[in-house]
Design a protein around this motif. Structure first.
Motif, mmCIF file in Angstrom:
data_model
loop_
_atom_site.group_PDB
_atom_site.id
_atom_site.type_symbol
_atom_site.label_atom_id
_atom_site.label_comp_id
_atom_site.label_asym_id
_atom_site.label_seq_id
_atom_site.Cartn_x
_atom_site.Cartn_y
_atom_site.Cartn_z
ATOM 1 N N VAL A 1 0.864 -1.185 0.000
ATOM 2 C CA VAL A 1 0.000 0.000 0.000
ATOM 3 C C VAL A 1 0.898 1.232 0.000
ATOM 4 C CG1 VAL A 1 -1.670 1.353 1.325
ATOM 5 C CG2 VAL A 1 -1.924 -1.129 1.196
ATOM 6 N N VAL A 2 0.597 2.183 -0.888
ATOM 7 C CA VAL A 2 1.335 3.448 -0.944
ATOM 8 C C VAL A 2 0.451 4.548 -0.358
ATOM 9 C CG1 VAL A 2 2.460 5.160 -2.422
ATOM 10 C CG2 VAL A 2 2.633 2.723 -2.974
ATOM 11 N N ILE A 3 0.987 5.273 0.620
ATOM 12 C CA ILE A 3 0.253 6.366 1.251
ATOM 13 C C ILE A 3 0.827 7.683 0.724
ATOM 14 C CG2 ILE A 3 -0.603 7.275 3.446
ATOM 15 C CD1 ILE A 3 0.585 4.721 4.740
ATOM 16 N N PRO A 4 0.044 8.437 -0.004
ATOM 17 C CA PRO A 4 0.546 9.714 -0.531
ATOM 18 C C PRO A 4 0.890 10.681 0.607
ATOM 19 C CG PRO A 4 -1.450 9.028 -1.667
ATOM 20 C CD PRO A 4 -1.303 8.139 -0.473
ATOM 21 N N PRO A 5 1.665 11.706 0.319
ATOM 22 C CA PRO A 5 2.015 12.691 1.354
ATOM 23 C C PRO A 5 0.765 13.338 1.954
ATOM 24 C CG PRO A 5 3.360 12.991 -0.609
ATOM 25 C CD PRO A 5 2.298 12.004 -0.970
ATOM 26 N N ARG A 6 0.798 13.583 3.248
ATOM 27 C CA ARG A 6 -0.260 14.286 3.972
ATOM 28 C C ARG A 6 -1.635 13.664 3.718
ATOM 29 N NH1 ARG A 6 2.404 17.523 7.650
ATOM 30 N NH2 ARG A 6 4.273 18.378 6.641
ATOM 31 N N SER A 7 -1.699 12.355 3.802
ATOM 32 C CA SER A 7 -2.982 11.699 3.527
ATOM 33 C C SER A 7 -3.157 10.480 4.420
ATOM 34 C CB SER A 7 -3.068 11.295 2.048
ATOM 35 O OG SER A 7 -2.086 10.333 1.747
ATOM 36 N N ARG A 8 -4.375 9.892 4.375
ATOM 37 C CA ARG A 8 -4.730 8.697 5.142
ATOM 38 C C ARG A 8 -5.259 7.642 4.191
ATOM 39 N NH1 ARG A 8 -7.420 12.320 8.546
ATOM 40 N NH2 ARG A 8 -8.576 12.871 6.660
ATOM 41 N N LYS A 9 -5.050 6.380 4.544
ATOM 42 C CA LYS A 9 -5.510 5.300 3.670
ATOM 43 C C LYS A 9 -5.859 4.067 4.511
ATOM 44 C CE LYS A 9 -4.585 3.518 -0.930
ATOM 45 N NZ LYS A 9 -3.659 3.600 -2.074
ATOM 46 N N VAL A 10 -7.024 3.427 4.179
ATOM 47 C CA VAL A 10 -7.428 2.192 4.854
ATOM 48 C C VAL A 10 -6.528 1.053 4.366
ATOM 49 C CG1 VAL A 10 -9.285 0.529 5.180
ATOM 50 C CG2 VAL A 10 -9.802 2.982 5.118
ATOM 51 N N ILE A 11 -5.951 0.309 5.310
ATOM 52 C CA ILE A 11 -5.068 -0.792 4.909
ATOM 53 C C ILE A 11 -5.729 -2.160 5.106
ATOM 54 C CG2 ILE A 11 -2.890 0.437 5.118
ATOM 55 C CD1 ILE A 11 -2.564 -0.633 7.926
ATOM 56 N N VAL A 12 -6.528 -2.338 6.156
ATOM 57 C CA VAL A 12 -7.280 -3.589 6.338
ATOM 58 C C VAL A 12 -8.614 -3.246 6.993
ATOM 59 C CG1 VAL A 12 -5.273 -5.121 6.556
ATOM 60 C CG2 VAL A 12 -6.229 -4.059 8.596
ATOM 61 N N SER A 13 -9.632 -4.061 6.716
ATOM 62 C CA SER A 13 -10.939 -3.854 7.341
ATOM 63 C C SER A 13 -11.728 -5.155 7.321
ATOM 64 C CB SER A 13 -11.727 -2.756 6.616
ATOM 65 O OG SER A 13 -12.069 -3.168 5.309
ATOM 66 N N THR A 14 -12.749 -5.228 8.187
ATOM 67 C CA THR A 14 -13.668 -6.357 8.209
ATOM 68 C C THR A 14 -15.032 -5.856 8.634
ATOM 69 O OG1 THR A 14 -14.097 -8.585 9.089
ATOM 70 C CG2 THR A 14 -13.125 -7.006 10.589
ATOM 71 N N VAL A 15 -16.093 -6.416 8.046
ATOM 72 C CA VAL A 15 -17.464 -6.067 8.407
ATOM 73 C C VAL A 15 -17.956 -7.088 9.421
ATOM 74 C CG1 VAL A 15 -19.811 -5.713 7.574
ATOM 75 C CG2 VAL A 15 -17.860 -5.034 6.148
ATOM 76 N N LEU A 16 -18.327 -6.597 10.606
ATOM 77 C CA LEU A 16 -18.656 -7.468 11.720
ATOM 78 C C LEU A 16 -20.142 -7.362 12.067
ATOM 79 C CD1 LEU A 16 -17.627 -9.331 14.007
ATOM 80 C CD2 LEU A 16 -17.190 -7.266 15.348
ATOM 81 N N PRO A 17 -20.926 -8.444 11.906
ATOM 82 C CA PRO A 17 -22.323 -8.428 12.356
ATOM 83 C C PRO A 17 -22.414 -8.345 13.881
ATOM 84 C CG PRO A 17 -21.938 -10.179 10.756
ATOM 85 C CD PRO A 17 -20.600 -9.668 11.175
ATOM 86 N N ALA A 18 -23.528 -7.812 14.382
ATOM 87 C CA ALA A 18 -23.734 -7.679 15.819
ATOM 88 C C ALA A 18 -23.605 -9.023 16.510
ATOM 89 C CB ALA A 18 -25.110 -7.071 16.089
ATOM 90 N N ARG A 19 -23.073 -8.994 17.733
ATOM 91 C CA ARG A 19 -22.768 -10.153 18.574
ATOM 92 C C ARG A 19 -21.581 -10.955 18.040
ATOM 93 N NH1 ARG A 19 -28.465 -12.804 20.633
ATOM 94 N NH2 ARG A 19 -29.819 -11.110 19.992
ATOM 95 N N GLY A 20 -20.880 -10.423 17.077
ATOM 96 C CA GLY A 20 -19.726 -11.121 16.513
ATOM 97 C C GLY A 20 -18.421 -10.637 17.114
ATOM 98 N N ILE A 21 -17.343 -11.355 16.757
ATOM 99 C CA ILE A 21 -15.987 -11.046 17.216
ATOM 100 C C ILE A 21 -15.096 -10.929 15.990
ATOM 101 C CG2 ILE A 21 -14.042 -11.809 18.635
ATOM 102 C CD1 ILE A 21 -16.014 -13.605 20.157
ATOM 103 N N ALA A 22 -14.256 -9.918 15.957
ATOM 104 C CA ALA A 22 -13.299 -9.741 14.866
ATOM 105 C C ALA A 22 -11.884 -9.756 15.413
ATOM 106 C CB ALA A 22 -13.554 -8.432 14.126
ATOM 107 N N ASN A 23 -10.983 -10.386 14.662
ATOM 108 C CA ASN A 23 -9.577 -10.427 15.049
ATOM 109 C C ASN A 23 -8.717 -10.209 13.818
ATOM 110 O OD1 ASN A 23 -6.878 -12.153 15.550
ATOM 111 N ND2 ASN A 23 -7.643 -11.372 17.492
#
Length: 529
Positions: free
Chosen positions: A168-190
Motif C-alpha cells: 500500500v502506498v500512502i501519498p504525502p499528507r494523507s490517510r488510507k485504509v489498509i485492512v478492514s472487516t465487516v462485523l455483524p452484531a454479537r460477533g468477534i473480529a480479530n
C-alpha cells in the motif's frame, strides 16, 4: 526460589526452570480496549493529540507513536450495539466495520509492504467447542477454530491472507485504509498483520456502522470522537496499581519471543513457563510479558495478554526413550474450570514437523506430541505458537516420562470415580449408586416388609433363609469395613475392592451405610494428597 503461585498437578513435587528468553523490539499497535464496541468512533490512534470519550465527554490523550521500518498490528473487538434492535433476532443484525488506517504526516509518499497477516470474524471462522477440545491434528484450512486462532495460524505459517494487499502506498499528507472487516452484531473480529515501511507513518483503528466505504471510515477519524464501550474510565487508579486488568490499547515493543534451554532428563522431568505472568510463573519469577511504549489512559499498563506474539522455544534434551511433550494450565482456584486455550501449536523434531490444535481447560495437562529421544546425543525440539486472543496466558510446557502422565490420568480417574460415588450417595441418602462389592446376602423380595430403623427394640430380626429360629449366642460388635487408602506414591492402580463384613444378623441398611462411609473416607484421603 519463590514457591509456585500456580498449581499444576502434573508437576506436583517438582520444580520449573526459567526460560529467560527475549522479546524483539518490533513495535505493534494493539487495539483491544474497548473489547466490546457499542457504536461508531475511534478505537485507538497513534497520532498526536486527543479524542473525546463518549462516556464522559472529556478528551483522552492518544497513544502517540510514529512507526518507521518493521511494524505489527493486532485488533480484537466484539460488537454489541447500544440499539437493541440491531442485535438480530427477528430483525436484521447491525453491521460494524472495523478498519485500520495508515496516516502519512510527511511530505514524501510512504510504502507499506506486508509480510504476513489475516483478518477474520466469528462468522467466517466460527468456534465449535464440542468438536475442538483436546488435541487434534491441524488441517490445511482451520477456519472453524474461532477468529483468534484462524488469524494466528496464518501468522504461524508465515502466510498473507489472499484478501489483504501485499503493498500500500500512502501519498504525502494523507490517510488510507489498509485492512478492514465487516462485523455483524454479537460477533468477534480479530486481525493480525506484520509489515515494513520505507518511511515514518502513524496508525489508527476506527469503527463505523452500516458502511464500509473508505471515505466514511476516514471521516470517523476526522470527527475526533472515541467509540463507546470504555468501561474502565472510572477505574484508572486500580489499573495503575495493578489491582485489575484492563485490555490493551497502545503500542507494545515486541512481536516475537525466543528462548533456548538445555536439560538432561536423566536428572528429572523438564517444566518451563510459557506465556507466564506475574500471577502464573510457577515459582520461576520468569515473567514473559512485553512492555507498552505508549498507551491510552484506560489501557492495561503492559501487554500481559501477549496476543499475536510469536513464541519460539528450543528444548535441547538429553535422554533416551519415549517422553511426552505436555501443555498445561493451572488449576483455577475458587472458580469453575474454563477454556484457557484454544489455539494451534507447531512442534519440530528430528523426525519432522507437525501442527496440532489444542482445546485446553484450566487445570488440565494435555500431551501434544510424543518424543522418541535418542541416547548419547542432544535431541532438539522446537515449540512454536502465535498466542491467540481466545486464550488466557500463564501456561506450562513440560517434557515428562510416559509413565508420569499415565499415573496422573489414573489418579484423575480415581478422584472422579470417588466424587461420582459421593454425589450419588448424597442424592439417594441411603442406597448408593451401586451395591458394595462382595455382598453375599441379597435384598428381600418385594412382597416382604422393608427393614426400617424405626422398629422397636423387642422386634425379632428377620428369619434367615436356611437356619431354623434358634437362640443365637452373643457375638462381638461388627467392625467397620476397611477404608480404601491410596499407597504412599499416590498414583498406583486402585487397590483390591473393599471387603464388606457379612454378618448374618447385620441389616442390609447398615451394610449400605458402612459402604457409603468407606467411600466418603476414601474420597477425603484422595483429595487430601
Amino acid at each position: 526460589m519463590a514457591p509456585s503461585r500456580a498449581y499444576v498437578p502434573l508437576m506436583a513435587g517438582q520444580r520449573a526452570k526459567p526460560l529467560n528468553g527475549n522479546f524483539n523490539n518490533v513495535p505493534v499497535l494493539h487495539s483491544n480496549q474497548p473489547e466490546i464496541v457499542e457504536g461508531p468512533g475511534i478505537l485507538v490512534s497513534t497520532t498526536p493529540g486527543s479524542a473525546i470519550a463518549s462516556e464522559n465527554n472529556q478528551p483522552l490523550k492518544n497513544a502517540s507513536y510514529t512507526f518507521n521500518g518493521e511494524f505489527g498490528l493486532h485488533m480484537h473487538h466484539k460488537y454489541y450495539p447500544n440499539d437493541a434492535s440491531k442485535l438480530g433476532g427477528r430483525r436484521q443484525r447491525g453491521l460494524l466495520t472495523i478498519a485500520a488506517i495508515a496516516i502519512n504526516p510527511g511530505d514524501q509518499p510512504v510504502t507499506l509492504k506486508f509480510e504476513r497477516g489475516s483478518v477474520k470474524n466469528s462468522f467466517e471462522a466460527p468456534y465449535h467447542p464440542n468438536k475442538l477440545m483436546g488435541v487434534k491434528p491441524l488441517g490445511p484450512r482451520p477456519w472453524n477454530t474461532g477468529p483468534g486462532d484462524a488469524t494466528a495460524v496464518q501468522m504461524l505459517r508465515g502466510e498473507l491472507d489472499r484478501r489483504l494487499p501485499r503493498e500500500v502506498v500512502i501519498p504525502p499528507r494523507s490517510r488510507k485504509v489498509i485492512v478492514s472487516t465487516v462485523l455483524p452484531a454479537r460477533g468477534i473480529a480479530n486481525g493480525l498483520l506484520k509489515g515494513r515501511s520505507d518511511g515514518p507513518f502513524q496508525m489508527a483503528v476506527v469503527a463505523a456502522e452500516e458502511t464500509k466505504r473508505d471515505q466514511d471510515l476516514v471521516a470517523v477519524l476526522d470527527q475526533g470522537r472515541l467509540a463507546p464501550g470504555r468501561i474502565y474510565l472510572n477505574r484508572i487508579r486500580e489499573i495503575q496499581a495493578g489491582q485489575i486488568f484492563s485490555r490493551v490499547a497502545g503500542v507494545a515493543l515486541g512481536d516475537e519471543y525466543e528462548a533456548s534451554i538445555r536439560h538432561d532428563l536423566g536428572q528429572g522431568p523438564l517444566h518451563v513457563p510459557l506465556t507466564s505472568t506475574r500471577k502464573h510463573h510457577f515459582g520461576t519469577r520468569d515473567i514473559q510479558v512485553n512492555q507498552l511504549k505508549t498507551r491510552m489512559v484506560d489501557s492495561a499498563v503492559n501487554n500481559v495478554g501477549t496476543y499475536g506474539v510469536r513464541f519460539d522455544v528450543d528444548l535441547n534434551l538429553s535422554g533416551e526413550g519415549p517422553y511426552e511433550l505436555v501443555f498445561s494450565h493451572p488449576v483455577a482456584s475458587g472458580r469453575a474450570p474454563f477454556t484457557a486455550f484454544r489455539g494451534s501449536i507447531g512442534i519440530k523434531t528430528e523426525e519432522g514437523y507437525q501442527e496440532v490444535h489444542v482445546g485446553l481447560k484450566s487445570g488440565q495437562s494435555l500431551p501434544i506430541a510424543q518424543l522418541n529421544l535418542k541416547g548419547g546425543q542432544v535431541n532438539p525440539v522446537r515449540v512454536s505458537l502465535v498466542y491467540p486472543a481466545d486464550a488466557t496466558p500463564g501456561h506450562l510446557l513440560s517434557v515428562v516420562p510416559v509413565q508420569q502422565l499415565a499415573m496422573l490420568r489414573k489418579r484423575e480417574e480415581m478422584l472422579q470415580a470417588a466424587r461420582r460415588a459421593q454425589q450419588e450417595a448424597k442424592k439417594r441418602q441411603v442406597t448408593p449408586a451401586q451395591a458394595p462389592p462382595n455382598l453375599n446376602a441379597a435384598p428381600k423380595p418385594a412382597t416382604d416388609k422393608p427393614v426400617t430403623t424405626k422398629a422397636k427394640p423387642t422386634t425379632k430380626p428377620a428369619a434367615q433363609p436356611v437356619a431354623k429360629p434358634t437362640r443365637q449366642p452373643p457375638t462381638a460388635p461388627v467392625p467397620p469395613p476397611p477404608v480404601l487408602v491410596a499407597p504412599r506414591g499416590g498414583l498406583n492402580p486402585m487397590p483390591p475392592a473393599m471387603i464388606m463384613p457379612n454378618r448374618l444378623n447385620q441389616s442390609l441398611e447398615q451394610r449400605y451405610r458402612d459402604a457409603i462411609r468407606a467411600q466418603q473416607e476414601w474420597l477425603k484421603r484422595l483429595q487430601g494428597r
